[in-house]
Design a protein around this motif. Sequence first.
Motif, PDB file in Angstrom:
ATOM      1  N   ILE A 120       0.819  -1.223   0.000  1.00 58.49           N
ATOM      2  CA  ILE A 120       0.000   0.000   0.000  1.00 58.49           C
ATOM      3  C   ILE A 120       0.848   1.267   0.000  1.00 58.49           C
ATOM      4  CG2 ILE A 120      -1.921  -1.165   1.158  1.00 58.49           C
ATOM      5  CD1 ILE A 120      -1.136   0.318   3.739  1.00 58.49           C
ATOM      6  N   MET A 121       2.161   1.153   0.106  1.00 58.02           N
ATOM      7  CA  MET A 121       3.026   2.307   0.322  1.00 58.02           C
ATOM      8  C   MET A 121       3.061   3.276  -0.862  1.00 58.02           C
ATOM      9  SD  MET A 121       6.700   0.305  -0.003  1.00 58.02           S
ATOM     10  CE  MET A 121       7.579   1.615   0.790  1.00 58.02           C
ATOM     11  N   GLY A 122       2.631   2.853  -2.036  1.00 53.78           N
ATOM     12  CA  GLY A 122       2.653   3.736  -3.196  1.00 53.78           C
ATOM     13  C   GLY A 122       1.500   4.714  -3.263  1.00 53.78           C
ATOM     14  N   PHE A 123       0.459   4.485  -2.455  1.00 54.65           N
ATOM     15  CA  PHE A 123      -0.747   5.302  -2.602  1.00 54.65           C
ATOM     16  C   PHE A 123      -0.535   6.783  -2.275  1.00 54.65           C
ATOM     17  CE2 PHE A 123      -5.053   6.761  -1.279  1.00 54.65           C
ATOM     18  CZ  PHE A 123      -5.640   6.663  -2.525  1.00 54.65           C
ATOM     19  N   PRO A 124       0.198   7.156  -1.219  1.00 60.89           N
ATOM     20  CA  PRO A 124       0.356   8.589  -0.940  1.00 60.89           C
ATOM     21  C   PRO A 124       0.976   9.385  -2.082  1.00 60.89           C
ATOM     22  CG  PRO A 124       0.981   7.299   0.970  1.00 60.89           C
ATOM     23  CD  PRO A 124       0.798   6.322  -0.170  1.00 60.89           C
ATOM     24  N   SER A 125       1.777   8.759  -2.943  1.00 63.38           N
ATOM     25  CA  SER A 125       2.409   9.466  -4.062  1.00 63.38           C
ATOM     26  C   SER A 125       1.782   9.109  -5.406  1.00 63.38           C
ATOM     27  CB  SER A 125       3.911   9.161  -4.085  1.00 63.38           C
ATOM     28  OG  SER A 125       4.149   7.766  -4.176  1.00 63.38           O
ATOM     29  N   PHE A 126       0.571   8.573  -5.371  1.00 62.33           N
ATOM     30  CA  PHE A 126      -0.142   8.172  -6.593  1.00 62.33           C
ATOM     31  C   PHE A 126      -0.765   9.422  -7.217  1.00 62.33           C
ATOM     32  CE2 PHE A 126      -4.067   5.819  -8.334  1.00 62.33           C
ATOM     33  CZ  PHE A 126      -3.416   5.444  -9.499  1.00 62.33           C
ATOM     34  N   LEU A 127      -0.238   9.884  -8.341  1.00 63.37           N
ATOM     35  CA  LEU A 127      -0.677  11.147  -8.941  1.00 63.37           C
ATOM     36  C   LEU A 127      -2.174  11.220  -9.224  1.00 63.37           C
ATOM     37  CD1 LEU A 127       2.203  12.182 -11.391  1.00 63.37           C
ATOM     38  CD2 LEU A 127       1.615  13.151  -9.158  1.00 63.37           C
ATOM     39  N   PRO A 128      -2.807  10.165  -9.764  1.00 66.49           N
ATOM     40  CA  PRO A 128      -4.251  10.267  -9.993  1.00 66.49           C
ATOM     41  C   PRO A 128      -5.056  10.548  -8.725  1.00 66.49           C
ATOM     42  CG  PRO A 128      -3.359   8.464 -11.270  1.00 66.49           C
ATOM     43  CD  PRO A 128      -2.252   8.940 -10.366  1.00 66.49           C
ATOM     44  N   ARG A 150      -5.823   5.266   5.497  1.00 66.93           N
ATOM     45  CA  ARG A 150      -5.866   6.557   6.183  1.00 66.93           C
ATOM     46  C   ARG A 150      -4.742   6.667   7.219  1.00 66.93           C
ATOM     47  NH1 ARG A 150     -10.246   9.840   5.580  1.00 66.93           N
ATOM     48  NH2 ARG A 150     -11.972   9.012   4.296  1.00 66.93           N
ATOM     49  N   ARG A 151      -4.506   5.603   7.955  1.00 71.02           N
ATOM     50  CA  ARG A 151      -3.508   5.636   9.022  1.00 71.02           C
ATOM     51  C   ARG A 151      -2.097   5.837   8.486  1.00 71.02           C
ATOM     52  NH1 ARG A 151      -4.599   0.299  12.247  1.00 71.02           N
ATOM     53  NH2 ARG A 151      -2.617   0.867  13.238  1.00 71.02           N
ATOM     54  N   GLN A 152      -1.799   5.274   7.304  1.00 74.69           N
ATOM     55  CA  GLN A 152      -0.437   5.447   6.790  1.00 74.69           C
ATOM     56  C   GLN A 152      -0.173   6.887   6.347  1.00 74.69           C
ATOM     57  OE1 GLN A 152       1.156   3.588   3.301  1.00 74.69           O
ATOM     58  NE2 GLN A 152      -0.634   3.930   2.047  1.00 74.69           N
ATOM     59  N   GLN A 153      -1.238   7.701   6.260  1.00 76.38           N
ATOM     60  CA  GLN A 153      -1.062   9.106   5.925  1.00 76.38           C
ATOM     61  C   GLN A 153      -1.341  10.025   7.112  1.00 76.38           C
ATOM     62  OE1 GLN A 153      -2.829   8.361   1.568  1.00 76.38           O
ATOM     63  NE2 GLN A 153      -2.256  10.507   1.874  1.00 76.38           N
ATOM     64  N   ASP A 154      -1.356   9.446   8.329  1.00 70.75           N
ATOM     65  CA  ASP A 154      -1.400  10.280   9.525  1.00 70.75           C
ATOM     66  C   ASP A 154      -0.179  11.194   9.542  1.00 70.75           C
ATOM     67  OD1 ASP A 154      -3.736   9.182  10.404  1.00 70.75           O
ATOM     68  OD2 ASP A 154      -2.828   7.896  11.931  1.00 70.75           O
ATOM     69  N   GLU A 155      -0.301  12.308  10.223  1.00 71.73           N
ATOM     70  CA  GLU A 155       0.757  13.316  10.223  1.00 71.73           C
ATOM     71  C   GLU A 155       2.104  12.765  10.684  1.00 71.73           C
ATOM     72  OE1 GLU A 155       1.471  17.879  11.833  1.00 71.73           O
ATOM     73  OE2 GLU A 155      -0.065  16.616  12.752  1.00 71.73           O
ATOM     74  N   ILE A 156       2.084  11.775  11.584  1.00 73.94           N
ATOM     75  CA  ILE A 156       3.344  11.218  12.072  1.00 73.94           C
ATOM     76  C   ILE A 156       4.099  10.453  10.982  1.00 73.94           C
ATOM     77  CG2 ILE A 156       2.320   9.033  12.865  1.00 73.94           C
ATOM     78  CD1 ILE A 156       4.202   9.213  15.299  1.00 73.94           C
ATOM     79  N   PHE A 157       3.387  10.003   9.937  1.00 74.76           N
ATOM     80  CA  PHE A 157       4.007   9.239   8.857  1.00 74.76           C
ATOM     81  C   PHE A 157       4.125  10.024   7.555  1.00 74.76           C
ATOM     82  CE2 PHE A 157       1.574   5.913  11.298  1.00 74.76           C
ATOM     83  CZ  PHE A 157       2.679   5.382  11.950  1.00 74.76           C
ATOM     84  N   SER A 158       3.222  10.954   7.310  1.00 77.19           N
ATOM     85  CA  SER A 158       3.116  11.559   5.984  1.00 77.19           C
ATOM     86  C   SER A 158       2.780  13.044   6.077  1.00 77.19           C
ATOM     87  CB  SER A 158       2.022  10.843   5.166  1.00 77.19           C
ATOM     88  OG  SER A 158       1.774  11.494   3.945  1.00 77.19           O
ATOM     89  N   ALA A 159       3.328  13.805   5.117  1.00 80.05           N
ATOM     90  CA  ALA A 159       3.015  15.235   5.052  1.00 80.05           C
ATOM     91  C   ALA A 159       1.698  15.500   4.332  1.00 80.05           C
ATOM     92  CB  ALA A 159       4.146  15.979   4.350  1.00 80.05           C
ATOM     93  N   VAL A 160       1.154  14.467   3.665  1.00 81.46           N
ATOM     94  CA  VAL A 160      -0.086  14.619   2.907  1.00 81.46           C
ATOM     95  C   VAL A 160      -1.175  13.762   3.548  1.00 81.46           C
ATOM     96  CG1 VAL A 160      -1.184  14.396   0.654  1.00 81.46           C
ATOM     97  CG2 VAL A 160       1.248  14.980   0.801  1.00 81.46           C
TER      98      VAL A 160
END
Length: 325
Positions: A120-128, A150-160
Amino acid sequence: MTADPLLVRFWGTRGVVPVASTAREVRAKIANALVVARGASIASFEDAARFIDEELDFAATATYGGATSCVEIESGDDAFFVCDMGSGLQQFGREAMGLCRRGRPAKFNVFLSHMHWDHIMGFPSFLPAQDDASTIIIHSCHPDAEDALRRQQDEIFSAVPFEAMAATISFVAVRPGEEIEVDGLRVTAMQQDHPHGSFGYRFGDAAGRSVVYSTDSEHRIDDMAREDAFTAFFREADLVICDTMYSLAASNMAKEDRGHSSNLVAIDLCREAGARRLALFHHDPFHDDEAIQRMHEDSIRYEKLTRGGFPLDVLCAYDGLEILL
């Protein structure tokens, strides 16, 4: 009306974590090629390309790649079909956005095998996902799929944060064993043996062609009833993409209960099922190109030695491989 052919593209074929070729490994490939080419007449790019094709093996000139699991199944010019969203999803997203800008519908059907990070790690940078013209439908047998993304993009892990994604994103629960139709393809899921659960998918088109995506699945010789179920799931598939992360010895000993399988077990299952083609997949991140190539060569030898009827075409997946069915 004749159905469009199925085209399978591999955007990521590694397991666990992404890897990259080191400067030393690239240098060694170049040095080896120069040694082999000693005395050869190479006066142009075309001469060099011909020499590579005729004199050097795959591992000496190329790489199996380092992106984690992401496979596209193209069935026409309409919706996209994607299996898993590993780091290979990033490159797929860039290519897909280019096609969408030229008129292809920006609809993405995603099928998740499970929620481990390499898938699932590619989703935060998936352009579409950052484009408000995109529609992304995430199919999963896991009730916690949305929560995991949703959790992998929490502020502690992701800027987006997940909420910042501009695309229209929805989640569809899939029941194992129940066939559904999605934009012209028939899809069935099957539960697999893996920590926190994993699910394989079988895709079929109107012309009767079929692709099975079965990664992160452990096969056990002490549960043959379970293996019979996989034989039925793989039955006469045109292509089986199968987890072959370990050798048979490793999968039965030190790597037991890790949720992965071996090249030889995959061959046995495909042969029993009458499948036509097998793609070795989910390569061990500790294996370099030479080690993966040796496993592929061993697999081909094993297939020939144990062949009882028609041959099984054994391929080794790499980032960028395309298979037309």
